[in-house]
Design a protein around this motif. Structure first.
Motif, PDB file in Angstrom:
ATOM      1  N   ALA A  13       0.780  -1.391   0.030  1.00  0.00           N
ATOM      2  CA  ALA A  13      -0.022   0.099   0.032  1.00  0.00           C
ATOM      3  C   ALA A  13       0.809   1.319   0.225  1.00  0.00           C
ATOM      4  O   ALA A  13       0.477   2.378  -0.617  1.00  0.00           O
ATOM      5  CB  ALA A  13      -1.005   0.002   1.428  1.00  0.00           C
ATOM      6  N   SER A  16       1.269   3.513  -3.080  1.00  0.00           N
ATOM      7  CA  SER A  16       0.134   4.053  -3.733  1.00  0.00           C
ATOM      8  C   SER A  16      -0.180   5.245  -2.792  1.00  0.00           C
ATOM      9  O   SER A  16      -1.118   6.019  -3.046  1.00  0.00           O
ATOM     10  CB  SER A  16      -1.088   3.318  -3.941  1.00  0.00           C
ATOM     11  OG  SER A  16      -0.687   1.990  -4.883  1.00  0.00           O
ATOM     12  N   THR A  23      -2.945   3.786   3.272  1.00  0.00           N
ATOM     13  CA  THR A  23      -2.696   2.397   3.599  1.00  0.00           C
ATOM     14  C   THR A  23      -3.428   2.052   4.549  1.00  0.00           C
ATOM     15  O   THR A  23      -4.421   2.344   4.926  1.00  0.00           O
ATOM     16  CB  THR A  23      -1.207   2.587   4.057  1.00  0.00           C
ATOM     17  OG1 THR A  23      -1.139   3.611   5.163  1.00  0.00           O
ATOM     18  CG2 THR A  23      -0.432   3.399   3.237  1.00  0.00           C
ATOM     19  N   TRP A  31     -10.123   0.795   7.366  1.00  0.00           N
ATOM     20  CA  TRP A  31      -9.994   0.950   6.128  1.00  0.00           C
ATOM     21  C   TRP A  31     -10.912   1.794   5.564  1.00  0.00           C
ATOM     22  O   TRP A  31     -12.096   1.605   5.641  1.00  0.00           O
ATOM     23  CB  TRP A  31      -9.740  -0.312   5.368  1.00  0.00           C
ATOM     24  CG  TRP A  31      -9.343  -0.181   3.910  1.00  0.00           C
ATOM     25  CD1 TRP A  31      -8.889   0.874   3.488  1.00  0.00           C
ATOM     26  CD2 TRP A  31      -9.467  -1.213   3.096  1.00  0.00           C
ATOM     27  NE1 TRP A  31      -8.536   0.720   2.091  1.00  0.00           N
ATOM     28  CE2 TRP A  31      -8.785  -0.658   1.770  1.00  0.00           C
ATOM     29  CE3 TRP A  31      -9.832  -2.564   2.832  1.00  0.00           C
ATOM     30  CZ2 TRP A  31      -8.585  -1.499   0.604  1.00  0.00           C
ATOM     31  CZ3 TRP A  31      -9.637  -3.309   1.920  1.00  0.00           C
ATOM     32  CH2 TRP A  31      -8.993  -2.731   0.731  1.00  0.00           C
ATOM     33  N   ASN A  90      -1.373  -4.869  -3.825  1.00  0.00           N
ATOM     34  CA  ASN A  90      -2.408  -3.745  -3.999  1.00  0.00           C
ATOM     35  C   ASN A  90      -3.428  -4.163  -4.864  1.00  0.00           C
ATOM     36  O   ASN A  90      -3.220  -4.790  -5.906  1.00  0.00           O
ATOM     37  CB  ASN A  90      -1.908  -2.330  -4.397  1.00  0.00           C
ATOM     38  CG  ASN A  90      -0.746  -2.048  -3.512  1.00  0.00           C
ATOM     39  OD1 ASN A  90      -0.576  -2.188  -2.185  1.00  0.00           O
ATOM     40  ND2 ASN A  90       0.239  -1.014  -4.008  1.00  0.00           N
ATOM     41  N   THR A 174       5.536  -1.967   2.096  1.00  0.00           N
ATOM     42  CA  THR A 174       4.699  -2.833   2.704  1.00  0.00           C
ATOM     43  C   THR A 174       5.296  -3.041   4.112  1.00  0.00           C
ATOM     44  O   THR A 174       6.456  -3.287   4.274  1.00  0.00           O
ATOM     45  CB  THR A 174       4.779  -4.222   2.067  1.00  0.00           C
ATOM     46  OG1 THR A 174       3.973  -5.182   2.851  1.00  0.00           O
ATOM     47  CG2 THR A 174       6.148  -4.860   1.726  1.00  0.00           C
TER      48      THR A 174
END
Ligand code: APR
Length: 233
Positions: A13, A16, A23, A31, A90, A174
């Protein structure tokens, strides 16, 4: 024309994050404000499929508002010098949109739905698609093409095969806490250089070169380093 070295990259994550996609573990177990196990586990899906379909409909729709960042773009540029394979945890499509040509999604893809009665049958959908438990495509009821917690990770073995063949292994963004993805590092051959780009690496595995920077800054540094060290081989 000498054969290009195999550069295998494992992304999470964090790559990105600078594109505006949050993340997982920086948000204390939420989330996008949902408890992860409500929207990303097999039990959660069984308990409330409508919530889970809607959660991924929202995530998919959000892809329209983000773009690959320079870390994604530099990984594509490295294809001019190396045989690059991206293994990603991802579910966004930013590696695809950056132009990377060999991408393996360990945890599925937001831009796809899959048949409930055949997990290898997937359907590409556009960002606006809103699936529900009643959605049928080609006669099949569908679900988000996402690997939930408590489910197998069918692409793990193919990912291990790639890591075993790597001449260079790179980890980007990660936390190395979710298995089996975090175990990929164990399959790197002895002597193969490993680089880990992360501003707050959770743990620094033995013998790994850590670049304590964000994905964009770390990739800019690694890009120059790799070309200097291996570029003309
Ligand atoms: N650049 C690089 N790395 C970053 C950045 C950044 N700008 N910002 C944060 N990071 C790092 C964090 O320090 C952390 O190590 O990215 C990592 C994100 O870790 P997680 O949130 O745990 O994401 P990830 O490791 O991809 O999670 C694995 O868990 O929830 C499941 O299936 C989901 O694929 C996901 C899996």
């Amino acid at each position: 024309m000498t054969k290009k070295l195999k550069l295998v990259v494992s992304t999470g994550a964090g790559i990105s994050a600078e594109s505006g996609i949050s993340t997982f573990r920086d948000a204390d177990g939420l989330w996008e404000n949902y408890p992860v196990m409500d929207v990303a586990s097999a039990d959660g899906f069984a308990r409330n499929p409508v919530l889970v379909h809607n959660f991924y409909n929202e995530r998919r729709q959000a892809l329209a508002a983000v773009a690959p960042n320079n870390a994604h773009l530099l990984l594509h540029k490295l294809e001019d010098y190396f045989d690059v394979y991206v293994i990603t945890q991802n579910v966004d499509d930013l590696h695809e949109r950056a132009g990377s040509s060999k991408i393996l999604h360990l945890h599925g893809e937001l831009a796809k739905l899959r048949a409930l009665d055949n997990e290898s049958l997937t359907f590409k959908v556009d960002y606006k698609t809103k699936s529900t438990p009643e959605t049928v495509i080609d006669g099949h009821r569908v679900r988000p093409h996402i690997v939930f917690f408590q489910e197998a990770v069918p692409m793990f073995e193919p990912a291990v095969e790639l890591v075993r063949q790597a001449d260079i292994f790179v980890i980007i963004g990660t936390s190395l806490v979710v298995y089996p993805a975090a175990a990929l590092l164990n399959y790197v051959r002895a002597g193969v250089p490993v680089y880990y780009i992360d501003p707050k690496p959770s743990r620094v595995p033995q013998g790994v070169t850590v670049i304590r920077k964000t994905a964009t800054e770390g990739m800019a540094e690694l890009y120059d380093l790799l070309l200097k060290r291996y570029g003309n081989e």
